[in-house]
Scaffold this active site. Structure first.
Site, PDB file in Angstrom:
ATOM      1  CB  SER A   1      55.341  21.746  14.174  1.00 29.59           C
ATOM      2  OG  SER A   1      54.542  22.090  13.097  1.00 29.59           O
TER       3      SER A   1
ATOM      4  N   GLY B   1      61.092  20.232  10.698  1.00 34.23           N
ATOM      5  CA  GLY B   1      61.195  20.570  12.127  1.00 34.23           C
ATOM      6  C   GLY B   1      60.543  21.888  12.519  1.00 34.23           C
TER       7      GLY B   1
ATOM      8  N   GLY C   1      58.256  18.038   7.675  1.00 30.57           N
ATOM      9  CA  GLY C   1      59.142  17.165   8.448  1.00 30.57           C
ATOM     10  C   GLY C   1      60.496  17.778   8.749  1.00 30.57           C
TER      11      GLY C   1
ATOM     12  CB  SER D   1      55.644  29.697   3.592  1.00 32.61           C
ATOM     13  OG  SER D   1      56.497  29.456   4.695  1.00 32.61           O
TER      14      SER D   1
HETATM   15  P1  ADP Z   1      57.394  20.228  10.190  1.00 35.89           P
HETATM   16  O1  ADP Z   1      56.608  21.057  11.146  1.00 35.89           O
HETATM   17  O2  ADP Z   1      58.498  20.994   9.528  1.00 35.89           O
HETATM   18  O3  ADP Z   1      56.544  19.476   9.217  1.00 35.89           O
HETATM   19  P2  ADP Z   1      57.800  18.508  12.470  1.00 35.89           P
HETATM   20  O4  ADP Z   1      58.268  19.433  13.537  1.00 35.89           O
HETATM   21  O5  ADP Z   1      56.354  18.098  12.483  1.00 35.89           O
HETATM   22  O6  ADP Z   1      58.185  19.116  11.048  1.00 35.89           O
HETATM   23  O7  ADP Z   1      58.677  17.176  12.495  1.00 35.89           O
HETATM   24  C1  ADP Z   1      60.081  17.189  12.585  1.00 35.89           C
HETATM   25  C2  ADP Z   1      60.575  15.825  13.109  1.00 35.89           C
HETATM   26  O8  ADP Z   1      62.010  15.815  13.095  1.00 35.89           O
HETATM   27  C3  ADP Z   1      60.157  15.542  14.534  1.00 35.89           C
HETATM   28  O9  ADP Z   1      59.836  14.170  14.643  1.00 35.89           O
HETATM   29  C4  ADP Z   1      61.407  15.896  15.352  1.00 35.89           C
HETATM   30  O10 ADP Z   1      61.477  15.161  16.554  1.00 35.89           O
HETATM   31  C5  ADP Z   1      62.527  15.491  14.385  1.00 35.89           C
HETATM   32  N1  ADP Z   1      63.778  16.254  14.571  1.00 35.89           N
HETATM   33  C6  ADP Z   1      65.011  15.724  14.680  1.00 35.89           C
HETATM   34  N2  ADP Z   1      65.958  16.673  14.845  1.00 35.89           N
HETATM   35  C7  ADP Z   1      65.297  17.846  14.836  1.00 35.89           C
HETATM   36  C8  ADP Z   1      65.728  19.202  14.976  1.00 35.89           C
HETATM   37  N3  ADP Z   1      67.004  19.542  15.139  1.00 35.89           N
HETATM   38  N4  ADP Z   1      64.785  20.160  14.914  1.00 35.89           N
HETATM   39  C9  ADP Z   1      63.488  19.832  14.740  1.00 35.89           C
HETATM   40  N5  ADP Z   1      63.016  18.581  14.602  1.00 35.89           N
HETATM   41  C10 ADP Z   1      63.916  17.583  14.661  1.00 35.89           C
END
Ligand code: ADP
Length: 202
Positions: free
Chosen positions: A39, A37, A35, A106
């Site tokens: 992906s 960010g 979560g 990781s």
């Molecule tokens: P991960 O791949 O690390 O598990 P995800 O990309 O699936 O995380 O989810 C990240 C969530 O956080 C998404 O819902 C995205 O819209 C939100 N988010 C808010 N701000 C950011 C940011 N600056 N960068 C990346 N994601 C963000």
């Protein structure tokens, strides 16, 4: 490895592929809690690079765990093997001249160090998506934190399994404070600074 296996010398080299592409092959290794960010940013950077005519691919936890690593779980040993296989796969893509973006938690520092060794320092950019556990839990993109708190998922990073924070990442993105667009810009600027591609292209 069998001694009968002989490495075939190619005439089309990595350097020639890179010249054809107009950019270098490199691994952009995103790490951070679920979560944080990884992906989202990896796919947004890929979109930006693709529009600039670059050869790219994103490897992420879900697609790799369905195929290449479908036999692995989340124990320390399995996580290590997961990252080892991914690193070797990434290396093949980098040799193909591709900009590879990986989005895996990781969590183990030793595994990330090994990935850096496998790929070589010049080809490995560690990008730390820094985000507090509280914020990741609040986002709970896939509902996994809720299930982990309820005890339905064991060995869940941040809850019941450790996350080793990177000590010297190449790029740190504070995804709690920055927008996705700002994070993408940081990564792209780092690629330009390293000479992966010319600044005028992106
Ligand atoms: P991960 O791949 O690390 O598990 P995800 O990309 O699936 O995380 O989810 C990240 C969530 O956080 C998404 O819902 C995205 O819209 C939100 N988010 C808010 N701000 C950011 C940011 N600056 N960068 C990346 N994601 C963000």
């Amino acid at each position: 490895m069998s001694s009968n296996v002989v490495w075939h010398n190619a005439t089309v080299t990595r350097a020639r592929r890179e010249t054809l592409n107009g950019h270098r092959g490199v691994a952009i290794w995103f790490t951070g809690l679920s979560g944080a960010g990884k992906s989202t940013i990896a796919h947004s950077v890929e979109e930006r690079l693709h529009q600039a005519g670059c050869r790219t691919i994103v490897l992420d936890g879900d697609n790799v765990r369905h195929g290449l690593c479908s036999d692995l779980g989340f124990s320390t040993l399995d996580r290590t093997e997961n990252i080892r296989r991914i690193s070797e796969t990434v290396k093949l893509f980098v040799d193909a001249g591709v900009i590879v973006l990986t989005a895996f938690i990781s969590p183990q520092r030793a595994d990330r160090l090994r990935a850096r060794e496998t790929l070589g320092v010049a080809d490995f950019i560690e990008v730390y998506c820094r985000c507090s556990l509280a914020e990741c839990e609040r986002r709970d993109v896939k509902g996994l934190y809720k299930r982990a708190r309820a005890g339905e998922i064991k060995d869940f990073t941040g809850i019941s399994a450790p996350y080793d924070e990177p000590e010297l990442p190449d790029v740190t993105l504070d995804t709690q404070a920055l927008s996705v667009e700002q994070c993408v810009e940081h990564v792209v600027q780092n690629l330009v600074m390293r000479g992966v591609l010319p600044g005028g292209r992106v």
